[in-house]
Design a protein around this motif. Structure first.
Motif, PDB file in Angstrom:
ATOM      1  N   ALA A   4       9.802   5.111  -1.266  1.00  0.00           N
ATOM      2  CA  ALA A   4      10.214   3.784  -0.799  1.00  0.00           C
ATOM      3  C   ALA A   4       9.008   2.946  -0.391  1.00  0.00           C
ATOM      4  CB  ALA A   4      11.183   3.920   0.376  1.00  0.00           C
ATOM      5  N   LEU A   5       8.011   3.586   0.205  1.00  0.00           N
ATOM      6  CA  LEU A   5       6.785   2.887   0.593  1.00  0.00           C
ATOM      7  C   LEU A   5       6.086   2.309  -0.637  1.00  0.00           C
ATOM      8  CD1 LEU A   5       5.274   5.367   3.221  1.00  0.00           C
ATOM      9  CD2 LEU A   5       6.286   3.141   3.694  1.00  0.00           C
ATOM     10  N   GLN A   6       5.963   3.148  -1.662  1.00  0.00           N
ATOM     11  CA  GLN A   6       5.306   2.717  -2.896  1.00  0.00           C
ATOM     12  C   GLN A   6       6.057   1.551  -3.525  1.00  0.00           C
ATOM     13  OE1 GLN A   6       2.563   3.502  -4.450  1.00  0.00           O
ATOM     14  NE2 GLN A   6       1.878   5.443  -3.621  1.00  0.00           N
ATOM     15  N   ALA A   7       7.364   1.681  -3.631  1.00  0.00           N
ATOM     16  CA  ALA A   7       8.169   0.632  -4.267  1.00  0.00           C
ATOM     17  C   ALA A   7       8.063  -0.683  -3.499  1.00  0.00           C
ATOM     18  CB  ALA A   7       9.625   1.083  -4.361  1.00  0.00           C
ATOM     19  N   SER A   8       8.085  -0.602  -2.182  1.00  0.00           N
ATOM     20  CA  SER A   8       7.992  -1.792  -1.344  1.00  0.00           C
ATOM     21  C   SER A   8       6.660  -2.511  -1.550  1.00  0.00           C
ATOM     22  CB  SER A   8       8.158  -1.403   0.123  1.00  0.00           C
ATOM     23  OG  SER A   8       8.004  -2.536   0.964  1.00  0.00           O
ATOM     24  N   LEU A   9       5.578  -1.752  -1.561  1.00  0.00           N
ATOM     25  CA  LEU A   9       4.255  -2.357  -1.726  1.00  0.00           C
ATOM     26  C   LEU A   9       4.055  -2.918  -3.125  1.00  0.00           C
ATOM     27  CD1 LEU A   9       1.536  -0.226   0.076  1.00  0.00           C
ATOM     28  CD2 LEU A   9       2.192  -2.588   0.493  1.00  0.00           C
ATOM     29  N   GLU A  10       4.513  -2.191  -4.121  1.00  0.00           N
ATOM     30  CA  GLU A  10       4.350  -2.659  -5.496  1.00  0.00           C
ATOM     31  C   GLU A  10       5.139  -3.937  -5.740  1.00  0.00           C
ATOM     32  OE1 GLU A  10       5.408   0.738  -7.855  1.00  0.00           O
ATOM     33  OE2 GLU A  10       3.804   1.951  -6.951  1.00  0.00           O
ATOM     34  N   HIS A  11       6.200  -4.139  -4.967  1.00  0.00           N
ATOM     35  CA  HIS A  11       6.956  -5.384  -5.054  1.00  0.00           C
ATOM     36  C   HIS A  11       6.199  -6.533  -4.394  1.00  0.00           C
ATOM     37  CE1 HIS A  11      10.391  -8.099  -5.157  1.00  0.00           C
ATOM     38  NE2 HIS A  11      10.242  -8.300  -3.862  1.00  0.00           N
ATOM     39  N   LEU A  12       5.487  -6.230  -3.296  1.00  0.00           N
ATOM     40  CA  LEU A  12       4.785  -7.269  -2.538  1.00  0.00           C
ATOM     41  C   LEU A  12       3.436  -7.645  -3.159  1.00  0.00           C
ATOM     42  CD1 LEU A  12       5.412  -6.002   1.102  1.00  0.00           C
ATOM     43  CD2 LEU A  12       6.189  -8.187   0.170  1.00  0.00           C
ATOM     44  N   VAL A  13       2.719  -6.641  -3.653  1.00  0.00           N
ATOM     45  CA  VAL A  13       1.352  -6.861  -4.148  1.00  0.00           C
ATOM     46  C   VAL A  13       1.362  -6.923  -5.674  1.00  0.00           C
ATOM     47  CG1 VAL A  13      -1.007  -5.978  -4.190  1.00  0.00           C
ATOM     48  CG2 VAL A  13       0.431  -5.588  -2.171  1.00  0.00           C
ATOM     49  N   PRO A  14       0.930  -8.031  -6.262  1.00  0.00           N
ATOM     50  CA  PRO A  14       0.882  -8.132  -7.730  1.00  0.00           C
ATOM     51  C   PRO A  14      -0.045  -7.075  -8.331  1.00  0.00           C
ATOM     52  CG  PRO A  14       0.534 -10.282  -6.700  1.00  0.00           C
ATOM     53  CD  PRO A  14       0.463  -9.267  -5.606  1.00  0.00           C
ATOM     54  N   LYS A  15       0.270  -6.627  -9.522  1.00  0.00           N
ATOM     55  CA  LYS A  15      -0.546  -5.616 -10.195  1.00  0.00           C
ATOM     56  C   LYS A  15      -2.001  -6.052 -10.297  1.00  0.00           C
ATOM     57  CE  LYS A  15      -0.984  -3.275 -14.667  1.00  0.00           C
ATOM     58  NZ  LYS A  15      -0.410  -3.121 -16.035  1.00  0.00           N
ATOM     59  N   SER A  16      -2.234  -7.327 -10.577  1.00  0.00           N
ATOM     60  CA  SER A  16      -3.608  -7.817 -10.757  1.00  0.00           C
ATOM     61  C   SER A  16      -4.429  -7.748  -9.472  1.00  0.00           C
ATOM     62  CB  SER A  16      -3.588  -9.265 -11.258  1.00  0.00           C
ATOM     63  OG  SER A  16      -2.937 -10.113 -10.318  1.00  0.00           O
ATOM     64  N   LYS A  17      -3.738  -7.711  -8.325  1.00  0.00           N
ATOM     65  CA  LYS A  17      -4.451  -7.672  -7.043  1.00  0.00           C
ATOM     66  C   LYS A  17      -4.451  -6.282  -6.416  1.00  0.00           C
ATOM     67  CE  LYS A  17      -3.982 -12.508  -5.654  1.00  0.00           C
ATOM     68  NZ  LYS A  17      -3.562 -13.433  -4.570  1.00  0.00           N
ATOM     69  N   GLY A  18      -3.887  -5.315  -7.110  1.00  0.00           N
ATOM     70  CA  GLY A  18      -3.802  -3.970  -6.552  1.00  0.00           C
ATOM     71  C   GLY A  18      -5.140  -3.374  -6.147  1.00  0.00           C
ATOM     72  N   PRO A  19      -6.148  -3.366  -7.052  1.00  0.00           N
ATOM     73  CA  PRO A  19      -7.448  -2.799  -6.685  1.00  0.00           C
ATOM     74  C   PRO A  19      -8.095  -3.520  -5.503  1.00  0.00           C
ATOM     75  CG  PRO A  19      -7.264  -2.987  -9.061  1.00  0.00           C
ATOM     76  CD  PRO A  19      -6.085  -3.703  -8.496  1.00  0.00           C
ATOM     77  N   LEU A  20      -8.022  -4.850  -5.485  1.00  0.00           N
ATOM     78  CA  LEU A  20      -8.599  -5.604  -4.371  1.00  0.00           C
ATOM     79  C   LEU A  20      -7.864  -5.272  -3.075  1.00  0.00           C
ATOM     80  CD1 LEU A  20     -10.461  -7.754  -3.187  1.00  0.00           C
ATOM     81  CD2 LEU A  20      -8.831  -9.502  -3.948  1.00  0.00           C
ATOM     82  N   PHE A  21      -6.547  -5.167  -3.135  1.00  0.00           N
ATOM     83  CA  PHE A  21      -5.759  -4.832  -1.958  1.00  0.00           C
ATOM     84  C   PHE A  21      -6.205  -3.491  -1.379  1.00  0.00           C
ATOM     85  CE2 PHE A  21      -2.047  -2.698  -0.093  1.00  0.00           C
ATOM     86  CZ  PHE A  21      -1.701  -3.615   0.890  1.00  0.00           C
ATOM     87  N   SER A  22      -6.440  -2.505  -2.238  1.00  0.00           N
ATOM     88  CA  SER A  22      -6.890  -1.186  -1.771  1.00  0.00           C
ATOM     89  C   SER A  22      -8.223  -1.292  -1.051  1.00  0.00           C
ATOM     90  CB  SER A  22      -7.005  -0.213  -2.953  1.00  0.00           C
ATOM     91  OG  SER A  22      -5.739   0.016  -3.550  1.00  0.00           O
ATOM     92  N   ASP A  23      -9.144  -2.082  -1.603  1.00  0.00           N
ATOM     93  CA  ASP A  23     -10.442  -2.272  -0.963  1.00  0.00           C
ATOM     94  C   ASP A  23     -10.302  -2.958   0.389  1.00  0.00           C
ATOM     95  OD1 ASP A  23     -11.808  -1.078  -3.019  1.00  0.00           O
ATOM     96  OD2 ASP A  23     -12.422  -2.942  -3.986  1.00  0.00           O
ATOM     97  N   LEU A  24      -9.459  -3.981   0.457  1.00  0.00           N
ATOM     98  CA  LEU A  24      -9.283  -4.730   1.697  1.00  0.00           C
ATOM     99  C   LEU A  24      -8.690  -3.855   2.790  1.00  0.00           C
ATOM    100  CD1 LEU A  24      -7.888  -8.144   0.371  1.00  0.00           C
ATOM    101  CD2 LEU A  24     -10.229  -7.582   0.981  1.00  0.00           C
ATOM    102  N   MET A  25      -7.695  -3.056   2.452  1.00  0.00           N
ATOM    103  CA  MET A  25      -7.073  -2.199   3.458  1.00  0.00           C
ATOM    104  C   MET A  25      -8.057  -1.165   3.982  1.00  0.00           C
ATOM    105  SD  MET A  25      -4.236  -3.574   3.874  1.00  0.00           S
ATOM    106  CE  MET A  25      -3.828  -2.408   5.175  1.00  0.00           C
ATOM    107  N   SER A  26      -8.909  -0.650   3.111  1.00  0.00           N
ATOM    108  CA  SER A  26      -9.917   0.319   3.552  1.00  0.00           C
ATOM    109  C   SER A  26     -10.884  -0.316   4.541  1.00  0.00           C
ATOM    110  CB  SER A  26     -10.703   0.861   2.345  1.00  0.00           C
ATOM    111  OG  SER A  26      -9.877   1.599   1.488  1.00  0.00           O
ATOM    112  N   LEU A  27     -11.284  -1.545   4.261  1.00  0.00           N
ATOM    113  CA  LEU A  27     -12.211  -2.242   5.158  1.00  0.00           C
ATOM    114  C   LEU A  27     -11.559  -2.564   6.501  1.00  0.00           C
ATOM    115  CD1 LEU A  27     -14.078  -4.719   2.781  1.00  0.00           C
ATOM    116  CD2 LEU A  27     -15.055  -2.807   4.042  1.00  0.00           C
ATOM    117  N   LEU A  28     -10.318  -3.022   6.462  1.00  0.00           N
ATOM    118  CA  LEU A  28      -9.615  -3.352   7.698  1.00  0.00           C
ATOM    119  C   LEU A  28      -9.465  -2.109   8.578  1.00  0.00           C
ATOM    120  CD1 LEU A  28      -8.136  -5.492   9.356  1.00  0.00           C
ATOM    121  CD2 LEU A  28      -6.056  -4.964   8.078  1.00  0.00           C
ATOM    122  N   ALA A  29      -9.126  -0.989   7.952  1.00  0.00           N
ATOM    123  CA  ALA A  29      -8.970   0.258   8.702  1.00  0.00           C
ATOM    124  C   ALA A  29     -10.301   0.724   9.279  1.00  0.00           C
ATOM    125  CB  ALA A  29      -8.382   1.344   7.797  1.00  0.00           C
TER     126      ALA A  29
END
Length: 238
Positions: A171-196
């Motif tokens: 459910a977590l995966q499905a929710s995020l994949e709905h919110l974050v466009p495929k084209s922004k997926g890699p950038l989103f991963s980088d941003l979350m790592s930096l924020l954490a």
């Protein structure tokens, strides 16, 4: 819990606040096997640390076979800057051994012909695999839409309200994949790592300095508690 509209606003703020701090270059394209190895390095770490570790593996060892026959200690030393380097070293050696025993090579490019779902299932069968690494390879190399979720990313997403704590992994995966466009997926991963890494630490997160504070329920609660504790600790006027 934020509505869908609020979640989109939160994502917009995240991209705006952190995009300037991220290396704008595209992630380096890698074959499936190398991307799996990189994913093991990347879990729970920033792109910078994972890049350094992966580069160390390719520079210190002659090829993947040398890593396969090396001791855990030798591989661990190359991964010393990453959390849990011993466990990562064991997983890498195990993965390379299993690939070699089944293919007599270090080439998994045939997975591209199987389609994303079948390729992901096959990758998941390796003992060294987990949901994060499989999602990483799907996102980065196999052309699918997946958001890799490691512990720092999950912690941060739940705190800022993008994910609910009681959701299961699917459910977590499905929710995020709905919110974050495929084209922004890699950038989103980088941003979350930096924020954490920079602010949303496991203990005593630096909520007052977070650019998402205006939207983050956890941060607002923490700041209120800090202010309340500060007031109560002040000496009363005589």
């Amino acid at each position: 819990m934020p509505t869908t509209i609020n979640k989109q606003r939160l994502l917009t703020q995240l991209f705006a606040a952190y995009k300037k701090q991220v290396d704008g270059s595209e992630p380096e394209p890698r074959p499936v096997l190398e991307q799996f190895i990189y994913g093991v390095c990347r879990e729970g770490a920033t792109r910078e640390l994972a890049d350094r570790a992966f580069r160390g593996l390719t520079e210190r060892f002659f090829d993947w076979n040398e890593i396969r026959v090396s001791s855990v200690r030798e591989v661990e030393e190359t991964l010393a800057d990453l959390p849990n380097p011993v466990l990562r070293a064991e997983r890498l050696i195990s993965f390379l051994q299993e690939v070699f025993e089944t293919t007599f090579s270090f080439d998994l490019e045939s997975l591209h012909k199987k389609g994303v779902k079948q390729a992901a299932k096959q990758l998941a069968r390796y003992q060294a695999a987990n949901d994060y690494v499989v999602s990483w390879v799907v996102q980065q190399t196999l052309g699918g839409h997946a958001i890799p979720l490691d512990a720092p990313t999950l912690r941060t997403l739940q705190r800022i309200g993008l994910l609910e704590e009681n959701q299961n992994e699917e459910a977590l995966q499905a929710s995020l994949e709905h919110l974050v466009p495929k084209s922004k997926g890699p950038l989103f991963s980088d941003l979350m790592s930096l924020l954490a890494k920079d602010l949303c630490w496991e203990n005593d997160p630096h909520c007052s300095g977070c650019p998402l504070l205006s939207e983050c329920p956890t941060g607002q609660d923490n700041c209120r508690e800090t202010m309340s504790a500060s007031r109560s600790s002040r000496p009363k006027p005589r």
